[in-house]
Design an enzyme around this catalytic site. Structure first.
Site, PDB file in Angstrom:
ATOM      1  N   HIS A  91      12.333  -8.915   4.318  1.00  0.00           N
ATOM      2  CA  HIS A  91      11.842  -8.561   5.357  1.00  0.00           C
ATOM      3  C   HIS A  91      12.074  -8.311   6.724  1.00  0.00           C
ATOM      4  CE1 HIS A  91       9.023  -7.756   1.585  1.00  0.00           C
ATOM      5  NE2 HIS A  91       8.641  -6.578   2.713  1.00  0.00           N
ATOM      6  N   GLY A  99       4.292 -10.094  -1.077  1.00  0.00           N
ATOM      7  CA  GLY A  99       3.423 -10.314  -2.309  1.00  0.00           C
ATOM      8  C   GLY A  99       4.021  -9.388  -3.796  1.00  0.00           C
ATOM      9  N   LYS A 104       7.517 -11.868   9.123  1.00  0.00           N
ATOM     10  CA  LYS A 104       6.854 -12.562   7.644  1.00  0.00           C
ATOM     11  C   LYS A 104       7.071 -14.176   7.441  1.00  0.00           C
ATOM     12  CE  LYS A 104       6.155 -10.583   3.430  1.00  0.00           C
ATOM     13  NZ  LYS A 104       4.929 -10.460   3.223  1.00  0.00           N
ATOM     14  N   PHE A 134       0.463  -1.232   0.056  1.00  0.00           N
ATOM     15  CA  PHE A 134      -0.024   0.331   0.094  1.00  0.00           C
ATOM     16  C   PHE A 134       0.751   1.278  -0.268  1.00  0.00           C
ATOM     17  CE2 PHE A 134      -3.182  -3.241   1.073  1.00  0.00           C
ATOM     18  CZ  PHE A 134      -4.161  -2.720   0.973  1.00  0.00           C
TER      19      PHE A 134
END
Length: 237
Positions: free
Chosen positions: A134, A144, A138, A103
């Site tokens: 990451h 993704g 995670k 996002f």
């Protein structure tokens, strides 16, 4: 707006803070302690749900809320083999769905830059690869975001037919190396190598705030809508 949170980990808490800062009300919080209460999320008490959970629960969470006719914004990854089922559910007239693998405004600009670079590199003798890093919490690999980047690269690289989550070279695949390091919000490096030089583009997140703000903006955008949406719709990229 009344906004429900499904998933209350570090991202859920960051989203909650921004919701409050922007004058919204958190109508319901669902986590591993009260999963059955997701059935209580309905249009009369919740305008939109923001869902950030894990690969094993995301699909059931999303469809449960949509079946109650409440719009859902989701950033969960690792469940996309069932994405078409959600698309069909929304297409049948159920509530709206907004999905993004990431996002962040910066990442979505990075997606477009990545596609443009791949078209320029097509057929020029460079081998493509990617590294994504990451935090250790995670669970899915590759991320993704990395998969979205690989799909964008394949649009421009005629010789690439897929990706592999390993460092092994494969002529027709994009190799994605996944690393998990404590307290790393997210780093993605796309690289093109030849015998004479290397070209690299990178996106490095400094905190979760950019991701959380994007999810809240998506929820504000989704209220009152029907259909499938993504960051291109929100940002008009």
């Amino acid at each position: 707006m009344n906004i429900g949170l499904v998933g209350y980990g570090k991202m859920g808490k960051a989203i909650e803070q921004i919701l409050i800062e922007r004058g919204h009300t958190v109508s319901k919080i669902i986590n591993e302690d009260n999963p059955e209460e997701i059935a209580d999320i309905k249009p009369e008490n919740t305008d939109v749900v923001i869902e950030f959970t894990g690969p094993d629960s995301a699909f059931d969470n999303i469809t449960s809320v949509i079946n109650n006719d409440v719009p859902v914004v989701s950033g969960s990854t690792g469940w996309l083999d069932r994405f078409d089922e959600v698309k069909a559910l929304v297409g049948s007239g159920k509530a709206a769905f907004f999905y993004a693998s990431n996002f962040s405004l910066g990442v979505n600009i990075f997606f477009k830059l990545n596609e443009f670079l791949a078209k320029m590199m097509n057929g020029r003798g460079y081998d493509s690869s990617m590294v994504e890093i990451h935090h250790t919490q995670k669970l899915d690999a590759p991320s993704g975001t990395a998969i979205t980047l690989a799909e964008g690269m394949m649009k421009g690289l005629e010789e690439k037919t897929g990706w592999v989550n390993e460092s092994t070279k494969a002529e027709d695949k994009i190799g994605i190396v996944s690393e998990r390091i404590e307290n790393v919000p997210g780093t993605h490096d796309v690289q093109y190598d030849s015998e004479v030089d290397t070209i690299k583009i990178s996106h490095v997140a400094h905190s979760r705030k950019g991701f959380a703000l994007g999810a809240v903006l998506a929820a504000e955008f989704l209220a009152g809508k029907k259909g499938m949406f993504g960051m291109d719709d929100l940002l008009q990229l």
